[in-house]
Motif scaffolding. Structure first.
Motif, PDB file in Angstrom:
ATOM      1  N   LYS A 427      46.081  39.251  43.233  1.00 16.66           N
ATOM      2  CA  LYS A 427      46.677  39.044  41.926  1.00 16.66           C
ATOM      3  C   LYS A 427      45.693  38.303  41.024  1.00 16.66           C
ATOM      4  O   LYS A 427      44.880  37.515  41.485  1.00 16.66           O
ATOM      5  CB  LYS A 427      47.979  38.254  42.032  1.00 16.66           C
ATOM      6  CG  LYS A 427      49.077  38.994  42.801  1.00 16.66           C
ATOM      7  CD  LYS A 427      49.521  40.249  42.090  1.00 16.66           C
ATOM      8  CE  LYS A 427      50.641  40.934  42.843  1.00 16.66           C
ATOM      9  NZ  LYS A 427      51.086  42.174  42.176  1.00 16.66           N
ATOM     10  N   ALA A 428      45.759  38.568  39.735  1.00 18.11           N
ATOM     11  CA  ALA A 428      44.771  38.036  38.794  1.00 18.11           C
ATOM     12  C   ALA A 428      44.990  36.553  38.515  1.00 18.11           C
ATOM     13  O   ALA A 428      46.088  36.032  38.634  1.00 18.11           O
ATOM     14  CB  ALA A 428      44.842  38.829  37.487  1.00 18.11           C
ATOM     15  N   TYR A 429      43.848  35.909  38.124  1.00 21.90           N
ATOM     16  CA  TYR A 429      43.898  34.546  37.585  1.00 21.90           C
ATOM     17  C   TYR A 429      43.691  34.632  36.079  1.00 21.90           C
ATOM     18  O   TYR A 429      42.960  35.507  35.589  1.00 21.90           O
ATOM     19  CB  TYR A 429      42.794  33.677  38.194  1.00 21.90           C
ATOM     20  CG  TYR A 429      42.965  33.403  39.660  1.00 21.90           C
ATOM     21  CD1 TYR A 429      43.703  32.308  40.084  1.00 21.90           C
ATOM     22  CD2 TYR A 429      42.390  34.216  40.622  1.00 21.90           C
ATOM     23  CE1 TYR A 429      43.863  32.030  41.436  1.00 21.90           C
ATOM     24  CE2 TYR A 429      42.546  33.954  41.973  1.00 21.90           C
ATOM     25  CZ  TYR A 429      43.280  32.858  42.379  1.00 21.90           C
ATOM     26  OH  TYR A 429      43.434  32.586  43.706  1.00 21.90           O
ATOM     27  N   VAL A 430      44.315  33.721  35.337  1.00 21.40           N
ATOM     28  CA  VAL A 430      44.175  33.754  33.880  1.00 21.40           C
ATOM     29  C   VAL A 430      43.901  32.347  33.365  1.00 21.40           C
ATOM     30  O   VAL A 430      44.172  31.352  34.033  1.00 21.40           O
ATOM     31  CB  VAL A 430      45.442  34.314  33.190  1.00 21.40           C
ATOM     32  CG1 VAL A 430      45.691  35.753  33.571  1.00 21.40           C
ATOM     33  CG2 VAL A 430      46.665  33.462  33.520  1.00 21.40           C
ATOM     34  N   TYR A 456      27.781  25.012  37.586  1.00 24.58           N
ATOM     35  CA  TYR A 456      27.244  25.262  38.926  1.00 24.58           C
ATOM     36  C   TYR A 456      26.834  26.725  39.135  1.00 24.58           C
ATOM     37  O   TYR A 456      26.467  27.117  40.236  1.00 24.58           O
ATOM     38  CB  TYR A 456      28.292  24.876  39.970  1.00 24.58           C
ATOM     39  CG  TYR A 456      28.703  23.432  39.844  1.00 24.58           C
ATOM     40  CD1 TYR A 456      27.850  22.408  40.268  1.00 24.58           C
ATOM     41  CD2 TYR A 456      29.925  23.085  39.277  1.00 24.58           C
ATOM     42  CE1 TYR A 456      28.225  21.077  40.126  1.00 24.58           C
ATOM     43  CE2 TYR A 456      30.300  21.759  39.137  1.00 24.58           C
ATOM     44  CZ  TYR A 456      29.445  20.748  39.569  1.00 24.58           C
ATOM     45  OH  TYR A 456      29.804  19.443  39.435  1.00 24.58           O
ATOM     46  N   GLY A 457      26.895  27.495  38.079  1.00 25.45           N
ATOM     47  CA  GLY A 457      26.423  28.873  38.160  1.00 25.45           C
ATOM     48  C   GLY A 457      27.274  29.767  39.035  1.00 25.45           C
ATOM     49  O   GLY A 457      26.772  30.721  39.637  1.00 25.45           O
ATOM     50  N   ASP A 486      34.509  33.680  41.404  1.00 28.76           N
ATOM     51  CA  ASP A 486      34.719  32.496  42.243  1.00 28.76           C
ATOM     52  C   ASP A 486      35.498  31.436  41.464  1.00 28.76           C
ATOM     53  O   ASP A 486      34.949  30.421  41.033  1.00 28.76           O
ATOM     54  CB  ASP A 486      33.359  31.951  42.698  1.00 28.76           C
ATOM     55  CG  ASP A 486      33.503  30.804  43.692  1.00 28.76           C
ATOM     56  OD1 ASP A 486      34.618  30.631  44.212  1.00 28.76           O
ATOM     57  OD2 ASP A 486      32.506  30.108  43.932  1.00 28.76           O
ATOM     58  N   VAL A 487      36.822  31.676  41.271  1.00 32.22           N
ATOM     59  CA  VAL A 487      37.664  30.737  40.539  1.00 32.22           C
ATOM     60  C   VAL A 487      38.848  30.331  41.407  1.00 32.22           C
ATOM     61  O   VAL A 487      39.249  31.066  42.322  1.00 32.22           O
ATOM     62  CB  VAL A 487      38.183  31.339  39.213  1.00 32.22           C
ATOM     63  CG1 VAL A 487      37.049  31.603  38.262  1.00 32.22           C
ATOM     64  CG2 VAL A 487      38.986  32.612  39.474  1.00 32.22           C
TER      65      VAL A 487
END
Length: 584
Positions: A427-430, A456-457, A486-487
């Motif tokens: 599922k998506a993050y927003v 941190y790139g 990467d969230v």
């Protein structure tokens, strides 16, 4: 003559020097008293409009872990950000009944005690109790008819007493009219006076007792009627609920209808309980005054009979010296009428007692039926709570990532409280933030956002996925960006979303744009030559802002393109005010 010319010449030179010096210093003092301003020239070129905003990453969809009963957490078996699969153990609960089940059991015990007390107080037989439990007791209409019949019997008996008393009084009057007795009736007359006094006192006592009894009896009758009506409404609501429950078992989509019917039934039960409580209070109040009223009524009847006897004895004594056939006939009629009056009073007492027995019987049946219904409903509730008890382990219903844990070991969780939030797999993050209406117009769904603080790139990207009205401020809009890479939930980012670059003829520093009630404007420098040098003034030019970036704005207005605009000032200035340039 030459000396005089030289003196004049010298004086003139000195005067001019003094004037020059004074002019220089006055000009310098004046310049330093003016507001100092910084300027930049109007330019042309490109502007790329950007909209910036900051926010925290959140899940576009999430699953809330809840339970339907109040329990205490023994252990929390996962941590935040943990990956969980369907069936993984999330929480362990203490091995005790839920608060709701404990409360229902306590209420059931109280209801059972109340039911048994009602049965024993009513003094009914086992067969009658079983009939009530089976729902075969008399209907509301039958109960009303029984009460009405008992009331009518009392009314008829009272009418008979009144008629018999009128007959006795009439015959006594006739006896008084024909009596020519000269016998000594002193004792009998005193007995009549004493009987009249006692009868008057007894009637007064009855009136006082009736004053206390009548409103209590009226309240009792009203409470009984209210209880019967509430019970009837509950029976209808229960019938509707049973039908809805049956339909729900056949079709799970009818759960809402079942729940609505259950809510209506519970409300009807609450009204029955309230009506029962009111009835019990009124019945207790009636019992308190019933004995006094019955005693007063019996005493009034006895005193009335005693007065009749005293009058009878007086009449007999008066007739002692009269042996006419008429006197003998009247005395016989009086004897018969007196017996009839006594019989009528006896019948009235019997009807009144029967009336009390009927009302006590019916109120007992209603109380028992209500108490039995409350008890059986609580038995069903306890059974339901026991059936849906979830045990001690709470497992994950889905696979995903734990984004929030709202409880700790030892916490008591109420029914339907959120214990944990899980981000489902794939599922998506927003990330979302609020912008002005004008800023929102510069953004389109699908625009790529630049991440300004990805220190941190990390492999993170953002794309505008939706633009909506801000519910907290209807003049603003919410920009929603889908975050990929990467969230994690809770990460904070600042995003920049920009338009394509465009060329504009008139560009000024954004800091130079001012606004008042007449709209937006800039102040430009206008110079005027004087014998003592150039003087500078601030002149207002109204403008419309076409677009802006972080530092520059494209405008339209009465500008030639070579003007210098005021960007900063040491003090507030007004239109046409003289100023001093910072470079001077």
């Amino acid at each position: 003559m030459t000396d005089r010319k030289d003196k004049i010449k010298n004086i003139t030179i000195i005067f001019l020097l003094v004037m020059l010096i004074l002019t220089f210093f006055s000009n310098t003092i004046m310049n330093y008293s003016l507001v100092e301003v910084s300027t930049q020239q109007v330019t042309s070129g490109q502007i790329t409009s950007k909209v910036r905003g900051s926010g925290s990453v959140e899940a576009s969809e999430s699953y809330s872990v809840t339970i339907e009963e109040t329990r205490k957490i023994a252990t929390v078996n996962v941590k935040k950000d943990a990956e969980v699969a369907t069936g993984d153990l999330l929480f362990t609960l203490e091995d005790t009944d839920s608060d709701e089940l404990d409360a229902a059991k306590k209420s059931l015990n109280e209801a059972q005690a109340a039911y048994e007390s009602a049965v024993l107080t009513a003094g009914i037989t086992v067969a009658e109790r079983q009939s009530i439990e089976a729902g075969k007791g008399s209907s509301l209409t039958q109960k009303q008819n029984e009460i009405a019949a008992a009331n009518q019997r009392v009314k008829d008996a009272q009418a008979a007493v009144d008629a018999a008393q009128a007959s006795v009084d009439k015959i006594k009057a006739q006896i008084d009219a024909v009596s020519n007795s000269t016998a000594d009736t002193t004792a009998e007359e005193k007995a009549v006076l004493d009987a009249e006094k006692k009868n008057s006192e007894a009637q007064d006592s009855l009136t006082s007792a009736e004053s206390a009894y009548t409103p209590v009896k009226s309240a009792y009758d009203t409470a009984l009627s209210g209880l019967q009506s509430a019970q009837s409404a509950y029976d209808e609501a229960k019938t509707d609920y049973d039908a809805a429950e049956k339909a729900y078992k056949a079709d799970a989509s009818k759960k809402d209808a079942r729940d609505a019917a259950e809510l209506a039934m519970n409300k009807a039960q609450a009204k029955v309980n309230t009506a029962q409580s009111t009835f019990n209070t009124c019945q207790a109040n009636l019992n308190k005054v019933q004995g006094s009223y019955d005693s007063a009524k019996s005493a009034a009847t006895d005193s009335k009979n005693a007065l009749s006897n005293a009058n009878y004895n007086l009449s007999v004594k008066k007739l002692t010296g009269t042996n006419t056939a008429e006197a003998n006939n009247l005395q016989a009629q009086l004897n018969t009428a007196t017996v009839a009056l006594t019989d009528a009073n006896t019948a009235l007492t019997s009807a009144t007692n029967d009336q009390k027995k009927v009302t006590d019987k019916i109120s007992g049946e209603v109380t028992i039926a209500s108490a039995y219904k409350t008890m059986t409903d609580l038995q069903e509730e306890v059974a339901k709570l026991q059936a849906k008890s979830i045990g001690t382990e709470i497992t994950s219903p889905i696979s995903g990532t734990v984004t929030d844990i709202a409880v700790t070991a030892g916490t008591t969780v109420n029914a339907n409280d959120v214990m944990m939030t899980i981000q489902p797999e794939n599922k998506a993050y927003v990330l979302q933030f609020s912008v002005t209406e004008n800023q929102a117009k510069k953004v389109r769904v699908g625009d790529t956002a630049e991440i300004l603080n990805n220190w941190y790139g990390n492999d993170v990207s953002a794309v505008v996925s939706a633009i909506r009205k801000d519910p907290q401020n209807r003049s603003n809009s919410i920009i929603i960006c889908e975050m990929k890479g990467d969230v994690s939930v809770g990460d904070s980012y600042t995003l920049s979303i920009g338009e394509q670059s465009s060329n504009y003829d008139t560009i000024v520093p954004t800091s130079a744009i001012r606004e008042d009630s007449n709209g937006k404007f800039i102040l430009i420098i206008e110079s005027k030559s004087t014998p003592l040098g150039n003087r500078y003034y601030a002149r207002r030019v109204d403008v419309d802002v076409i677009t802006s970036d972080d530092t520059k704005s494209a405008v339209t207005g009465a500008l030639e393109g070579y003007e210098y605009v005021i960007t900063t000032t040491t003090k507030p200035i007004k239109e046409n005010e003289q100023v001093r340039l910072a470079s001077e």
